[in-house]
Design a protein around this motif. Structure first.
Motif, PDB file in Angstrom:
ATOM      1  N   THR A  36      -2.097  -2.377 -10.154  1.00  0.00           N
ATOM      2  CA  THR A  36      -1.591  -2.530  -8.786  1.00  0.00           C
ATOM      3  C   THR A  36      -0.078  -2.297  -8.667  1.00  0.00           C
ATOM      4  N   VAL A  39       1.041   1.137  -7.794  1.00  0.00           N
ATOM      5  CA  VAL A  39       0.825   1.603  -6.430  1.00  0.00           C
ATOM      6  C   VAL A  39       1.857   0.958  -5.511  1.00  0.00           C
ATOM      7  N   ARG A  40       2.083  -0.329  -5.750  1.00  0.00           N
ATOM      8  CA  ARG A  40       2.955  -1.119  -4.885  1.00  0.00           C
ATOM      9  C   ARG A  40       4.363  -0.525  -4.831  1.00  0.00           C
ATOM     10  N   PHE A  43       5.247   1.948  -1.960  1.00  0.00           N
ATOM     11  CA  PHE A  43       5.326   1.606  -0.537  1.00  0.00           C
ATOM     12  C   PHE A  43       6.772   1.568  -0.082  1.00  0.00           C
ATOM     13  N   LYS A  47       9.952   0.794   7.829  1.00  0.00           N
ATOM     14  CA  LYS A  47       9.000   1.631   8.526  1.00  0.00           C
ATOM     15  C   LYS A  47       9.680   2.961   8.873  1.00  0.00           C
ATOM     16  N   THR A  48       9.027   4.051   8.566  1.00  0.00           N
ATOM     17  CA  THR A  48       9.612   5.349   8.923  1.00  0.00           C
ATOM     18  C   THR A  48       9.233   5.688  10.354  1.00  0.00           C
ATOM     19  N   ASP A  49       9.959   6.595  10.942  1.00  0.00           N
ATOM     20  CA  ASP A  49       9.672   6.960  12.333  1.00  0.00           C
ATOM     21  C   ASP A  49       8.283   7.549  12.456  1.00  0.00           C
ATOM     22  N   SER A  50       7.612   7.158  13.522  1.00  0.00           N
ATOM     23  CA  SER A  50       6.266   7.711  13.699  1.00  0.00           C
ATOM     24  C   SER A  50       6.348   9.091  14.339  1.00  0.00           C
ATOM     25  N   GLU A  51       5.304   9.854  14.094  1.00  0.00           N
ATOM     26  CA  GLU A  51       5.316  11.228  14.589  1.00  0.00           C
ATOM     27  C   GLU A  51       5.262  11.257  16.114  1.00  0.00           C
TER      28      GLU A  51
END
Lengths: 51, 811
Positions: A36, A39-40, A43, A47-51
């Motif tokens: 795990t 993978v962690r 992240f 939060k990146t900008d949303s499309e």
């Protein structure tokens, strides 16, 4: 050549330090889950900008 | 590489859906229509849309960016009830840690399947501020959650998880078993660490001796340091071997641990004597190397398939609590507190916890897991219901006639085969060799001692100890862990998961194979559907498909698939009654598909009965070749819990005397016992809970599993059902792997004889010992891994590994 005694003891102490570090790592649970964290780490924190 | 097992069916569905058109933004499954729309995104059901809404409202939509359609479908629609988690007795058993303010709990979440899941579950605190921390172990599919007791309860945490699609699975067994204690496992890492540390340092301190640079003053000083370093290797790291040898000796069993321990102790004592007496520098480097290599071997052999368990009984299949009615009031009660005479309420999709009489409601009970029978069984008030079935339909009321552990199915676990401890541990073959080996070595050592004794006392002791040292079968002890351990890894890559290396040794001795029928040699889930009755017109077939398409019931889905070359048309007045059937109107045609009394699904068009859809079990692909190929090697039998309806289909494959029907779970167990009493070594191949006794009793119990995430009864090996066709190749590979172990033993023996020829003459120097020992160990390790890899190239390359849909591991 008395320096040999000092060097040997020094090297053993360093090695003991590594052994202690290993035991600490096992004790703190780092060997319980070896998947795990891989993978962690991927992240994003923010939060990146949303499309 | 991690082993990722997931439901193949889901992948295919998703892929098919992608072609068909609209898919759910949340779970990726095909949408029945385009009615559920939010933010330009389609959803297959209200459940999925709700999860999206919850995540959207809490600024967690990153969930959808980490992978395509990462959610789990909520269409199946069973929302678990967790009311029973308010019960203090149950809750306290499940909580790991608790104080006045916080509590910590570990939940098993079977739906964890991708990176998005980890991300969402570890951001749980954004959904509810009462969650203080959450951490996921992906391979174990577990989440460790710390919550604030002031704002959350155990029940609320479980329900929160269920809302976002990760319903925790809590079973009856979790109330009884002690929580898994990790430290037991960690101790091994400490032992390995200490041995590795000592080995490295002793090697360094021994270099002057190897190179002939030792000066008198330093030699004793180095010697004492070595002794100090070697002490924990023997008493801590090598402890397991000493204990096991001592235990064997007391019980009169000579295993391979005995010559290993003998060698270890002789090495240590003789080295200690040489160092203290100033006679030499001993063999401590060989000693530390030996223990280190042995532990590495053990580590290599330890195989844990994170999501598989070979030890499950009915308790990990049954729920924790049941709802009972007492004095007109409904309440949850822990399963082990149920008593004869209690009235239990069983809702749609719930499991029958114990045998009882049906007093109210219409039963439509799915026993597929207990008996392997695919079709649900209809029951009326007054009928006897057996534990283990799942109700599909109305709410039932049941009066218990037996307690949980005494029920028809569960009493199987009271049989002695489940209670007696099986001798675990060392390899049978290694122990057999060890027995003779120890004897021969002791004789040679004593002969050497008495040969030299009259001539030279010192040399006699020297030669005697040298024989014991060089004969230490460390190379032989490494052969099973490395050769078979590597085989286990290779087999796991092809979808066969074997409990441990001992199972391989048992497998090669098998002479009788017993098959269960339904679910084992027949493919329970892809039962073929066919239509019988009046011929249908094109328009009628299209109408039937359109109606069936809207239902998520497996039979409806199969009907829709059967007629999939017809176009989908609009359905009005669609209705689905669980346990009864579906109906709807297409272009003025009233179509109803319902459960038929005669079995299968009844088709009614405009009120007229037209025919029935029948489910037929299909044999697994490759069954005929498998039976034909194994005929000459094994005697084969069928042991089925079913009636002999399908006997005629099996007649080509099995002789009359080889087929046994209507076998109860206990009958199956006794059948295996009887064969074993005749001197047969039996492999049982089964799938369900009713095979559990036979699987346990047999020499090797192999479970065929459609979905390895699901429950599997206790067994020795699990085979992914998709790999059934390849069973013959897998077995050949296993047979050859075992031959490689024999080969490695011969090699080790060669080394031992060569070393022994030096030892008996009393000329074994530490240098020779130091070279010979690691060299022989290394040869065995390389031989073991190399030979199994080569075998895999020959027998396993043509086998396609079972695919998974994990976004983490990719294709």
């Amino acid at each position: 050549m008395k320096i040999i005694f000092f060097l040997i003891i020094l090297s053993l102490l360093i090695a003991l330090g590594f052994l202690a570090a290993f035991i600490w790592a096992v004790r703190s649970g780092q060997y319980d889950d070896d998947y795990t964290p891989s993978v962690r780490i991927l992240f994003d924190d923010k939060k990146t900008d949303s499309e | 590489m991690p082993i990722v097992l997931t439901n193949q069916g889901a992948v295919q569905e998703k892929k098919a859906a992608a072609k068909a058109g609209t898919t759910c933004y949340h779970c990726g499954e095909v949408c029945p229509d385009e009615s559920i729309l939010l933010d330009d995104k389609y959803f297959c059901c209200e459940g999925c849309r709700m999860v999206y809404e919850v995540l959207n409202a809490n600024d967690l939509t990153d969930f959808y960016r980490l992978g395509p359609n990462p959610g789990t479908s909520l269409r199946a629609g069973r929302r678990e009830q967790y009311a029973w988690l308010d019960d203090e007795g149950i809750a306290s058993r499940l909580v790991d840690f608790e104080n006045d303010k916080i509590a910590k709990v570990t939940f098993y979440l079977p739906n964890i399947h991708c990176a998005s899941c980890i991300w969402l579950l570890e951001n749980l605190y954004k959904l509810d501020s009462g969650v203080m921390a959450s951490k996921v172990n992906f391979l174990k599919k577990e989440a460790y959650i710390t919550y604030d007791k002031a704002s959350l309860s155990l029940r609320k945490v479980a329900e929160l998880l269920a809302i976002i699609g990760y319903a925790p699975a809590i079973h009856f067994g979790s109330l009884e078993e002690p929580r898994q204690q990790a430290p037991v496992d960690r101790r091994f890492y400490y032992q390995l660490g200490v041995a590795g540390f000592a080995f490295g340092n002793i090697m360094l301190l021994s270099f002057p001796e190897y190179l002939g640079l030792a000066e008198a003053g330093y030699q004793t000083w180095f010697g004492y340091l070595n002794l100090l370093l070697a002490l924990p290797v023997v008493v801590y790291s090598g402890r397991g071997y000493l204990q096991s040898a001592w235990y064997g000796l007391r019980n009169g069993v000579l295993g391979i641990d005995l010559p290993i321990s003998l060698g270890m102790l002789t090495l240590f004592l003789r080295s200690a004597y040489e160092i203290i007496a100033g006679a030499g520098s001993g063999y401590l480097d060989s000693l530390a190397g030996l223990v280190f290599f042995l532990l590495i071997g053990k580590w290599f052999q330890q195989r844990t398939y994170h999501r598989l368990s070979f030890e499950r009984d009915y308790k990990s299949y049954f729920p924790v609590a049941a709802t009972i009615r007492k004095n007109g009031e409904e309440k949850s009660i822990a399963l082990n507190k149920l008593k004869v005479g209690d009235t239990v309420i069983i809702k749609n999709q719930e499991l029958i916890p114990a045998d009882g009489l049906l007093i109210r409601g219409t039963g439509n009970i799915d026993y597929s897991f207990v008996t392997g029978e695919a079709e649900p069984v209809a029951k009326r008030a007054g009928d006897q219901l057996f534990a283990g079935g799942r109700q599909m339909g109305d709410t039932l009321e049941l009066q218990l006639t037996r307690e949980v552990s005494q029920s028809y199915l569960t009493q199987l676990w009271n049989d002695e085969v489940f209670t007696k401890e099986t001798a675990a541990g060392a390899s049978e073959f290694a122990n057999m060799v060890g027995k003779y080996f120890t004897g021969v070595v002791l004789v040679i050592a004593l002969v050497t001692l008495f040969y030299w004794l009259p001539k030279d006392m010192g040399l006699a002791i020297n030669a005697f100890t040298a024989v014991l040292i060089i004969a230490c079968p460390c190379a032989a002890a490494l052969s099973v862990p490395f050769t078979l351990g590597n085989s286990l890894t290779l087999l796991a890559g092809k979808g066969m998961y074997i409990k441990n290396t001992q199972v391989i040794e048992n497998l090669v001795k098998i002479d009788t194979i017993v098959f269960d029928k339904t679910g084992t040699i027949t493919d329970g889930h892809s039962a073929r559907i066919s239509y019988e009755g009046d011929p249908l017109s094109e328009a009628e077939e299209a109408a039937v498909r359109s109606v069936a398409y809207h239902s998520s019931h497996p039979v409806s889905q199969k009907i829709a698939l059967l007629l999939s070359d017809h176009p989908l048309t609009e359905v009005t007045g669609f209705a689905e009654v669980t346990g009864t059937g579906v109906s709807g109107e297409v272009g003025g045609m009233k179509v109803a598909i319902g459960k038929s009394e005669k079995g299968g699904a009844q088709l009614t068009v405009n009120g007229r009965e037209r025919g029935r859809f029948l489910l037929r079990n299909r044999f697994r692909a490759g069954l005929e070749e498998l039976i034909a190929g194994w005929r000459q090697h094994f005697s084969m039998l069928i042991l089925s819990g079913d009636d002999d309806r399908e006997k005629s289909k099996l007649q080509g494959l099995f002789a009359e005397a080889e087929m046994h029907f209507r076998q109860s779970p206990k009958d199956k167990l006794d059948f295996i016992k009887q064969r074993q009493a005749e001197g047969r070594r039996v492999m049982m191949i089964g799938d369900g809970l009713n095979d559990a006794g036979a699987l346990k009793q047999s020499n090797v119990g192999l479970v065929i599993s459609e979905n390895t995430n699901n429950f599997t009864p206790a067994c020795d090996a699990i085979l992914d059902a998709r790999q059934f066709t390849y069973l013959p190749q897998l077995m050949t590979f296993i047979k050859w792997s075992m031959r490689m172990v024999y080969g490695a033993y011969l090699l080790a023996l060669g080394y031992n004889i060569a070393g022994m020829s030096f030892a008996v003459q009393g000329v074994l120097s530490p240098v020779v010992a130091a070279i010979l020992m690691p060299l022989s160990s290394l040869t065995i390790v390389l031989f073991g891994i190399g030979s199994t890899r080569m075998l895999a190239g020959r027998y396993l390359t043509k086998i396609t590994p079972p695919r998974d849909d994990s976004h983490l591991t990719g294709e």
